[in-house]
Design an enzyme around this catalytic site. Structure first.
Site, PDB file in Angstrom:
ATOM      1  CB  SER A  13      -6.936  -6.057   1.792  1.00 45.94           C
ATOM      2  OG  SER A  13      -5.749  -6.009   2.572  1.00 45.94           O
ATOM      3  N   GLY A  16      -6.951 -11.022  -4.103  1.00 43.14           N
ATOM      4  CA  GLY A  16      -6.862 -11.185  -5.550  1.00 43.14           C
ATOM      5  C   GLY A  16      -8.179 -11.044  -6.278  1.00 43.14           C
ATOM      6  CG  LEU A  19      -5.268 -13.390 -10.560  1.00 42.28           C
ATOM      7  CD1 LEU A  19      -4.710 -13.084 -11.933  1.00 42.28           C
ATOM      8  CD2 LEU A  19      -4.176 -13.951  -9.659  1.00 42.28           C
ATOM      9  CD  GLU A 148     -12.131   2.903   3.512  1.00 41.92           C
ATOM     10  OE1 GLU A 148     -11.009   2.416   3.347  1.00 41.92           O
ATOM     11  OE2 GLU A 148     -12.640   3.113   4.630  1.00 41.92           O
ATOM     12  CB  THR A 189     -16.055 -17.640   4.881  1.00 39.80           C
ATOM     13  OG1 THR A 189     -14.745 -17.666   4.322  1.00 39.80           O
ATOM     14  CG2 THR A 189     -17.070 -17.660   3.753  1.00 39.80           C
ATOM     15  N   GLY A 354      10.513   5.996 -12.952  1.00 40.30           N
ATOM     16  CA  GLY A 354      10.534   6.451 -11.566  1.00 40.30           C
ATOM     17  C   GLY A 354      10.499   7.962 -11.528  1.00 40.30           C
ATOM     18  CB  CYS A 381       9.865   6.098 -18.428  1.00 38.41           C
ATOM     19  SG  CYS A 381       9.031   7.677 -18.101  1.00 38.41           S
ATOM     20  CG  HIS A 515       5.803   3.454 -18.921  1.00 37.78           C
ATOM     21  ND1 HIS A 515       6.573   3.029 -17.860  1.00 37.78           N
ATOM     22  CD2 HIS A 515       5.768   4.808 -18.851  1.00 37.78           C
ATOM     23  CE1 HIS A 515       6.977   4.081 -17.162  1.00 37.78           C
ATOM     24  NE2 HIS A 515       6.506   5.179 -17.744  1.00 37.78           N
ATOM     25  CD  GLU A 517       6.380  -0.651 -18.323  1.00 36.98           C
ATOM     26  OE1 GLU A 517       6.434   0.201 -17.408  1.00 36.98           O
ATOM     27  OE2 GLU A 517       7.008  -0.530 -19.396  1.00 36.98           O
TER      28      GLU A 517
END
Length: 543
Positions: A13, A16, A19, A148, A189, A354, A381, A515, A517
């Site tokens: 895992s 990326g 990405l 899963e 692979t 948070g 926040c 937020h 960001e």
């Protein structure tokens, strides 16, 4: 009809996939195509909203109020396409949908099974709510071989068959480098592709993560054993910044192979000047600033993924390198602990969002230090709420002020939201409501005070920003705080919800309930982050 690109991952895992999908989508965009990205998550939670940030990283929020996987943040930052509620689904939500139908009798008494009912629900999600997209990129979370993930892989296998030439499968794998043997190993692979093929999915393209360049002979071997053309075995080498990934992928011919797999041979040449400029700014800064982020989830920086990237975007806008010093807020909670020893070399201080009491008093000390030492401060926040509490305690004569999130204070200047307006609808919550999906979520409007700092930064008087919070600063304390030096420079259109506070007599002191960001992008840095880093640059010249 939209063409579908399904992205799976193997071997390990965290390679990326998100990405990779975001970078590929940006390359297709650069050729003039319209794209949409989606994520299928195999975990049983309905959404990541109630998941511990240490478990799952950041919970990314969309304009329409969905709590989603952090990969959707990558999608938006690389493409600028706003994600929607319909772009992320989990096993939990799929089963919830199917079970509700079963309870209503929609299946007419039939036996409800994984195939076809669960897989049909997954397929419906993957193909629904599309407009005129040329390409839909669908990432399947987890790793091939996870139990899963099997219903999702079966669903995309079926979709691949149904879509025919309008579907392409990309498999992202790892080629580990064995230093003792000085050799890249292809066997993991091969086994990963074997596992995928046993499910009935033949990848069209292999994207191979590697720390070392992959020799042509190794590519030929991978292609032979995995039944993939040699030129469709693409190396994905580590790069100096994630914003270099689109350029790296294009250099390796990744987007060309994807188009070729669809039979598209006449696509326009991509315009990559935007990414070239971004990479140049990241790799060739004209200075640097130190930003202290005082938080409580710093052991897993993915918990603040969008925040990290937004700070980098502010650096891109100012052409400076942003050095982030992650500070655990609990370290300031001892009575004799002084923030000065840790924050003394910071050119700016940021306290992010948070939940929970742990570390809160340390954040309040960080706010006080930034305010008193005239260091640029950005509270987001929870960071805004702690700034208000600090102001009440140390400026407004309310030493016992606090938030009802942690119990009863005298007074509770921050309290649980029980009612607010979303469009033409009134949202109502109680302290006994479920935790999941019950916060003030998504994009809400805010009116800025003319002549305020934030009005100057945004350049407009009305903004829309994304929220994710259950507690709110009590508007009843507005007057007493403003007499003490705070300015409530952003309010909800109804005037009852404080959205932004600032201190005029300070180089840069702003707290926001939303937020920002979540809306920042490398090619369009958020105005608040751009201005915050500009203030940090000015501060760096003073110390």
């Amino acid at each position: 009809m939209a063409r579908f690109i399904f992205i799976t991952g193997g071997v390990v895992s965290s390679l990326g996939k998100g990405l990779a999908g975001a970078a590929l989508a940006s390359l297709l965009q650069a050729r003039g195509f319209k794209v949409r990205l989606r994520k299928l998550d195999p975990y049983i939670n309905v959404d990541p909203g109630t998941m511990n940030p240490y478990e799952h990283g950041e919970c990314y929020v969309t304009d329409d109020g969905a709590e989603t996987d952090l990969d959707l943040g990558h999608y938006e930052r690389f493409t600028g396409v706003p994600s929607k509620q319909t772009d992320n689904v989990t096993t939990g939500r799929i089963y919830q949908t199917v079970i509700r139908k079963e309870r209503r009798g929609d299946y007419l008494g039939g036996t409800v099974q994984v195939i076809p009912h669960i897989t049909n629900a997954i397929k419906e999600f993957a193909t629904a709510n599309l407009e005129d997209e040329d390409f839909v990129l669908v990432e399947i979370g987890g790793t091939v071989g996870d139990i899963e993930g099997l219903p999702f892989l079966e669903a995309i296998r079926q979709l691949g068959y149904e879509l025919g030439n309008n579907a392409v499968f990309i498999h992202l794998t790892l080629l580990p480098y064995i230093a003792a043997a000085k050799e890249l190993k292809t066997k993991p692979t091969q086994h990963s592709v074997k596992e995928l093929r046993s499910i009935g999915i033949q990848p069209d393209i292999l994207l191979c993560r590697s720390e070392q360049p992959i020799p042509q002979g190794q590519r030929r071997k991978i292609g032979l054993f995995c039944n993939v053309p040699e030129e469709a075995v693409i190396q994905a080498l580590d790069v100096r910044t994630i914003y270099e990934v689109p350029l790296s992928y294009h250099k390796e011919g990744f987007d060309e192979q994807v188009l070729k797999a669809f039979g598209i041979m006449d696509a326009p040449t991509p315009d990559l000047s935007k990414w070239e400029n971004i990479v140049d700014r990241v790799l060739h800064p004209e200075g640097e600033v130190n930003i202290a982020v005082v938080g409580k989830y710093i052991e897993l920086q993915d918990a603040y993924k969008s925040l990290t990237e937004a700070l980098i975007h502010g650096g891109i806008a100012n052409r400076v390198q942003v050095n982030i010093n992650w500070v655990e807020s609990e370290r300031f909670e001892d009575a004799d602990a002084s923030p000065a020893a840790v924050l003394g070399d910071a050119h700016a201080i940021l306290v992010p969002g948070g939940f929970g009491e742990r570390g809160a008093e340390g954040k309040i000390k960080a706010v006080q230090y930034a305010r008193e030492q005239k260091i640029p401060y950005f509270g987001i926040c929870f960071g805004m709420q702690m700034a208000v509490i600090e102001g009440c305690r140390n400026l407004a004569g309310m030493p016992n002020a606090g938030t009802s999130e942690f119990g009863h204070y005298d007074p509770n200047v921050v309290g649980l939201m029980t009612e607010w307006t979303r469009g033409n609808k009134t949202e109502v919550r109680t302290k006994d409501s479920d935790l999941g999906g019950t916060m003030r979520l998504g994009s809400y409007p805010c009116d800025l005070t003319p002549g305020s700092k934030v009005n100057e930064i945004y350049g407009v008087s009305h903004i829309d920003e994304r929220h994710r919070h259950r507690f709110e600063v009590n508007i009843a304390y507005k007057d007493v705080l403003e007499k003490a030096g705070y300015k409530f420079s952003g309010l909800s259109p109804q005037g009852d919800l404080p959205e932004i506070v600032e201190i005029a007599d300070h180089p840069w002191f702003i707290g926001v309930q939303f937020h920002p960001e979540l809306k920042s992008k490398p090619f369009a840095p958020h105005p608040l982050f751009e201005s915050f880093i500009t203030a940090a640059v000015k501060q760096s010249r003073l110390v």
